[in-house]
Motif scaffolding. Structure first.
Motif, PDB file in Angstrom:
ATOM      1  N   ILE A  90       0.831  -1.214   0.000  1.00 28.28           N
ATOM      2  CA  ILE A  90       0.000   0.000   0.000  1.00 28.28           C
ATOM      3  C   ILE A  90       0.860   1.257   0.000  1.00 28.28           C
ATOM      4  CG2 ILE A  90      -1.670   1.359   1.316  1.00 28.28           C
ATOM      5  CD1 ILE A  90      -2.761  -1.336   2.400  1.00 28.28           C
ATOM      6  N   GLU A  91       1.814   1.341   0.938  1.00 24.83           N
ATOM      7  CA  GLU A  91       2.594   2.580   1.061  1.00 24.83           C
ATOM      8  C   GLU A  91       3.522   2.792  -0.131  1.00 24.83           C
ATOM      9  OE1 GLU A  91       5.636   4.952   4.063  1.00 24.83           O
ATOM     10  OE2 GLU A  91       4.075   3.651   4.869  1.00 24.83           O
ATOM     11  N   SER A  92       4.223   1.758  -0.565  1.00 23.94           N
ATOM     12  CA  SER A  92       5.163   1.925  -1.680  1.00 23.94           C
ATOM     13  C   SER A  92       4.428   2.266  -2.971  1.00 23.94           C
ATOM     14  CB  SER A  92       5.998   0.653  -1.874  1.00 23.94           C
ATOM     15  OG  SER A  92       5.170  -0.459  -2.187  1.00 23.94           O
ATOM     16  N   THR A  93       3.280   1.617  -3.192  1.00 21.68           N
ATOM     17  CA  THR A  93       2.526   1.860  -4.420  1.00 21.68           C
ATOM     18  C   THR A  93       1.887   3.246  -4.419  1.00 21.68           C
ATOM     19  OG1 THR A  93       2.057  -0.511  -4.634  1.00 21.68           O
ATOM     20  CG2 THR A  93       0.674   1.004  -5.892  1.00 21.68           C
ATOM     21  N   THR A  94       1.274   3.628  -3.295  1.00 21.98           N
ATOM     22  CA  THR A  94       0.637   4.942  -3.210  1.00 21.98           C
ATOM     23  C   THR A  94       1.684   6.049  -3.352  1.00 21.98           C
ATOM     24  OG1 THR A  94      -1.042   4.016  -1.720  1.00 21.98           O
ATOM     25  CG2 THR A  94      -0.870   6.406  -1.824  1.00 21.98           C
ATOM     26  N   THR A  95       2.832   5.867  -2.743  1.00 19.37           N
ATOM     27  CA  THR A  95       3.913   6.845  -2.858  1.00 19.37           C
ATOM     28  C   THR A  95       4.343   7.006  -4.313  1.00 19.37           C
ATOM     29  OG1 THR A  95       4.733   6.385  -0.620  1.00 19.37           O
ATOM     30  CG2 THR A  95       6.274   7.409  -2.163  1.00 19.37           C
ATOM     31  N   SER A  96       4.533   5.883  -5.010  1.00 22.36           N
ATOM     32  CA  SER A  96       4.966   5.930  -6.417  1.00 22.36           C
ATOM     33  C   SER A  96       3.901   6.570  -7.308  1.00 22.36           C
ATOM     34  CB  SER A  96       5.270   4.514  -6.925  1.00 22.36           C
ATOM     35  OG  SER A  96       6.357   3.960  -6.237  1.00 22.36           O
ATOM     36  N   ALA A  97       2.628   6.264  -7.016  1.00 24.43           N
ATOM     37  CA  ALA A  97       1.536   6.815  -7.829  1.00 24.43           C
ATOM     38  C   ALA A  97       1.456   8.332  -7.669  1.00 24.43           C
ATOM     39  CB  ALA A  97       0.215   6.162  -7.436  1.00 24.43           C
ATOM     40  N   ILE A  98       1.526   8.811  -6.433  1.00 25.42           N
ATOM     41  CA  ILE A  98       1.465  10.256  -6.198  1.00 25.42           C
ATOM     42  C   ILE A  98       2.733  10.936  -6.720  1.00 25.42           C
ATOM     43  CG2 ILE A  98       1.465  12.028  -4.390  1.00 25.42           C
ATOM     44  CD1 ILE A  98      -0.450  10.276  -2.811  1.00 25.42           C
ATOM     45  N   ASP A  99       3.864  10.264  -6.581  1.00 25.25           N
ATOM     46  CA  ASP A  99       5.122  10.824  -7.082  1.00 25.25           C
ATOM     47  C   ASP A  99       5.057  11.041  -8.592  1.00 25.25           C
ATOM     48  OD1 ASP A  99       7.963  11.545  -6.519  1.00 25.25           O
ATOM     49  OD2 ASP A  99       8.356   9.877  -7.884  1.00 25.25           O
ATOM     50  N   SER A 100       4.326  10.187  -9.295  1.00 24.69           N
ATOM     51  CA  SER A 100       4.208  10.326 -10.748  1.00 24.69           C
ATOM     52  C   SER A 100       3.496  11.630 -11.115  1.00 24.69           C
ATOM     53  CB  SER A 100       3.466   9.129 -11.347  1.00 24.69           C
ATOM     54  OG  SER A 100       2.107   9.132 -10.963  1.00 24.69           O
ATOM     55  N   ILE A 101       2.600  12.103 -10.241  1.00 28.17           N
ATOM     56  CA  ILE A 101       1.938  13.389 -10.474  1.00 28.17           C
ATOM     57  C   ILE A 101       2.969  14.514 -10.430  1.00 28.17           C
ATOM     58  CG2 ILE A 101       0.264  15.046  -9.572  1.00 28.17           C
ATOM     59  CD1 ILE A 101      -1.306  12.688  -8.437  1.00 28.17           C
ATOM     60  N   TYR A 102       3.821  14.486  -9.407  1.00 27.15           N
ATOM     61  CA  TYR A 102       4.821  15.546  -9.270  1.00 27.15           C
ATOM     62  C   TYR A 102       5.883  15.475 -10.370  1.00 27.15           C
ATOM     63  CZ  TYR A 102       2.841  17.093  -4.877  1.00 27.15           C
ATOM     64  OH  TYR A 102       1.992  17.602  -3.938  1.00 27.15           O
ATOM     65  N   GLU A 103       6.203  14.274 -10.816  1.00 24.50           N
ATOM     66  CA  GLU A 103       7.134  14.143 -11.941  1.00 24.50           C
ATOM     67  C   GLU A 103       6.531  14.752 -13.200  1.00 24.50           C
ATOM     68  OE1 GLU A 103       9.275  10.607 -12.891  1.00 24.50           O
ATOM     69  OE2 GLU A 103       9.201   9.859 -10.836  1.00 24.50           O
ATOM     70  N   THR A 104       5.234  14.500 -13.399  1.00 26.75           N
ATOM     71  CA  THR A 104       4.539  15.066 -14.557  1.00 26.75           C
ATOM     72  C   THR A 104       4.501  16.583 -14.471  1.00 26.75           C
ATOM     73  OG1 THR A 104       3.151  13.080 -14.788  1.00 26.75           O
ATOM     74  CG2 THR A 104       2.354  15.112 -15.818  1.00 26.75           C
ATOM     75  N   LEU A 105       4.184  17.112 -13.292  1.00 28.94           N
ATOM     76  CA  LEU A 105       4.126  18.565 -13.103  1.00 28.94           C
ATOM     77  C   LEU A 105       5.503  19.204 -13.298  1.00 28.94           C
ATOM     78  CD1 LEU A 105       1.781  18.835  -9.984  1.00 28.94           C
ATOM     79  CD2 LEU A 105       1.202  19.298 -12.377  1.00 28.94           C
ATOM     80  N   ASN A 106       6.529  18.529 -12.826  1.00 27.22           N
ATOM     81  CA  ASN A 106       7.889  19.048 -12.979  1.00 27.22           C
ATOM     82  C   ASN A 106       8.259  19.159 -14.459  1.00 27.22           C
ATOM     83  OD1 ASN A 106      10.541  19.766 -11.702  1.00 27.22           O
ATOM     84  ND2 ASN A 106      11.209  17.996 -12.880  1.00 27.22           N
ATOM     85  N   TYR A 107       7.901  18.116 -15.211  1.00 24.54           N
ATOM     86  CA  TYR A 107       8.173  18.133 -16.661  1.00 24.54           C
ATOM     87  C   TYR A 107       7.407  19.273 -17.339  1.00 24.54           C
ATOM     88  CZ  TYR A 107       7.811  16.805 -21.562  1.00 24.54           C
ATOM     89  OH  TYR A 107       7.825  16.820 -22.938  1.00 24.54           O
ATOM     90  N   LEU A 108       6.135  19.426 -16.982  1.00 25.49           N
ATOM     91  CA  LEU A 108       5.307  20.471 -17.577  1.00 25.49           C
ATOM     92  C   LEU A 108       5.822  21.864 -17.209  1.00 25.49           C
ATOM     93  CD1 LEU A 108       1.748  18.956 -16.990  1.00 25.49           C
ATOM     94  CD2 LEU A 108       2.982  19.117 -19.166  1.00 25.49           C
ATOM     95  N   GLU A 109       6.318  21.998 -15.974  1.00 29.36           N
ATOM     96  CA  GLU A 109       6.856  23.293 -15.554  1.00 29.36           C
ATOM     97  C   GLU A 109       8.095  23.656 -16.359  1.00 29.36           C
ATOM     98  OE1 GLU A 109       8.240  25.734 -11.530  1.00 29.36           O
ATOM     99  OE2 GLU A 109       8.097  23.547 -11.478  1.00 29.36           O
ATOM    100  N   VAL A 110       8.961  22.685 -16.582  1.00 32.34           N
ATOM    101  CA  VAL A 110      10.168  22.935 -17.378  1.00 32.34           C
ATOM    102  C   VAL A 110       9.795  23.369 -18.795  1.00 32.34           C
ATOM    103  CG1 VAL A 110      12.195  21.855 -18.424  1.00 32.34           C
ATOM    104  CG2 VAL A 110      11.623  21.377 -16.043  1.00 32.34           C
ATOM    105  N   GLN A 111       8.820  22.661 -19.394  1.00 30.97           N
ATOM    106  CA  GLN A 111       8.390  23.008 -20.746  1.00 30.97           C
ATOM    107  C   GLN A 111       7.757  24.402 -20.776  1.00 30.97           C
ATOM    108  OE1 GLN A 111      10.217  20.287 -21.932  1.00 30.97           O
ATOM    109  NE2 GLN A 111       8.801  20.650 -23.611  1.00 30.97           N
ATOM    110  N   HIS A 112       6.974  24.706 -19.764  1.00 31.30           N
ATOM    111  CA  HIS A 112       6.298  26.004 -19.688  1.00 31.30           C
ATOM    112  C   HIS A 112       7.313  27.139 -19.555  1.00 31.30           C
ATOM    113  CE1 HIS A 112       3.338  29.039 -18.426  1.00 31.30           C
ATOM    114  NE2 HIS A 112       4.195  29.360 -17.467  1.00 31.30           N
ATOM    115  N   GLN A 113       8.261  26.995 -18.642  1.00 32.32           N
ATOM    116  CA  GLN A 113       9.244  28.048 -18.419  1.00 32.32           C
ATOM    117  C   GLN A 113      10.133  28.251 -19.642  1.00 32.32           C
ATOM    118  OE1 GLN A 113       7.409  29.091 -15.785  1.00 32.32           O
ATOM    119  NE2 GLN A 113       9.348  29.986 -15.125  1.00 32.32           N
ATOM    120  N   ARG A 114      10.434  27.166 -20.338  1.00 33.57           N
ATOM    121  CA  ARG A 114      11.254  27.277 -21.553  1.00 33.57           C
ATOM    122  C   ARG A 114      10.517  28.101 -22.612  1.00 33.57           C
ATOM    123  NH1 ARG A 114      13.147  21.627 -23.231  1.00 33.57           N
ATOM    124  NH2 ARG A 114      14.351  21.938 -21.317  1.00 33.57           N
ATOM    125  N   SER A 115       9.227  27.818 -22.730  1.00 37.47           N
ATOM    126  CA  SER A 115       8.417  28.556 -23.691  1.00 37.47           C
ATOM    127  C   SER A 115       8.300  30.032 -23.302  1.00 37.47           C
ATOM    128  CB  SER A 115       7.019  27.932 -23.766  1.00 37.47           C
ATOM    129  OG  SER A 115       6.159  28.692 -24.583  1.00 37.47           O
TER     130      SER A 115
END
Length: 260
Positions: A78-103
């Motif tokens: 439960i803990e390892s999976t939930t952590t990884s799932a939520i972490d994927s949101i922040y990884e996605t946001l981090n990628y989008l932020e980099v693309q946004h700032q570059r633009s």
């Protein structure tokens, strides 16, 4: 276990890791089912040196000890999976932020990405960003000359401290709703029992802190009760992945622009 189609690449990687972990736990619970449904159990092995056959009888206390290990496996899943799932949101946001700032830089205009996010997520990120300026972190910024303006989505974020060993449905819902703006919906209308998840957490903590011995923790379990806990765990995590995938696919992390 029925496969879930995940569109987001980062979340899908977390999901595939979950599938592997789930298979390992499922194999363990198949062994638990065998122990629960048979009498006078013994195992046979061949001696590595003289190649003679040896037998070992599995008594009741050992069976209960093995069963109690299931609580640790379930909690870890439960803990390892939930952590990884939520972490994927922040990884996605981090990628989008980099693309946004570059633009934005190409247009010689800076409009921080976080102001495009929904209010709950924006508040979570800004609060975490503010806390990152402790005396220790400020010294690190000064000595290492780190950029502290960007990226904001992951500044001060560390997935290791999401749950700290006390995860249950209440905490998962609290983080999902209040921090991210996610509504967790049962996958294919297959509900999970929050009481089961709380039971897993409670017994896991009792075992970790020595409140109960391993042979005691499962002594009062009804036949098939551990299997029910595993089923609830599976349904919870399937619901989490399907809900996060919908959240990312529909870009629910962004602030809704009122229609005119």
């Amino acid at each position: 276990m029925e496969a879930i189609k995940i569109d987001n690449e980062t979340l899908n990687k977390a999901y595939l890791d979950y599938v592997d972990r789930h298979k390992n736990v499922s194999d363990f619970f198949s062994f638990i089912d065998f122990l629960e449904n048979h009498k006078t159990i013994s195992i046979q092995g061949e001696d590595k040196i003289n190649l003679t056959a040896n037998f070992f009888k599995i008594n009741k206390d050992l069976i209960q000890t093995i069963q109690s290990s299931g609580f640790l496996l379930l909690y870890n899943l439960i803990e390892s999976t939930t952590t990884s799932a939520i972490d994927s949101i922040y990884e996605t946001l981090n990628y989008l932020e980099v693309q946004h700032q570059r633009s934005e830089l190409e247009q010689h205009f800076i409009n921080p990405f976080i102001f495009k996010l929904n209010e709950k997520l924006r508040k979570t990120i800004i609060e975490r960003y503010a806390k990152s300026f402790s005396d220790k972190n400020i010294n690190q910024i000064l000595t290492q000359k780190e950029c502290f303006f960007f990226p904001m989505t992951t500044k001060g974020y560390d997935k290791r401290y999401l749950f700290n060993g006390n995860i249950d449905c209440r905490l998962i819902d609290d983080i999902a709703k209040k921090q991210l703006g996610i509504q967790i919906t049962p996958y294919k209308n297959k509900p999970y029992d929050p009481k089961h998840i709380l039971q897993i957490k409670t017994i896991r903590n009792d075992l970790s802190h020595g409140v109960q011995a391993f042979h005691e923790a499962s002594s009062g379990l009804a036949l098939g009760e551990l299997r029910q806990l595993f089923t609830s765990t599976t349904q919870l995590l399937n619901s989490l992945f399907s809900s996060i995938d919908l959240y990312l696919r529909n870009e629910c992390y962004l602030e809704k622009i009122p229609e005119r």
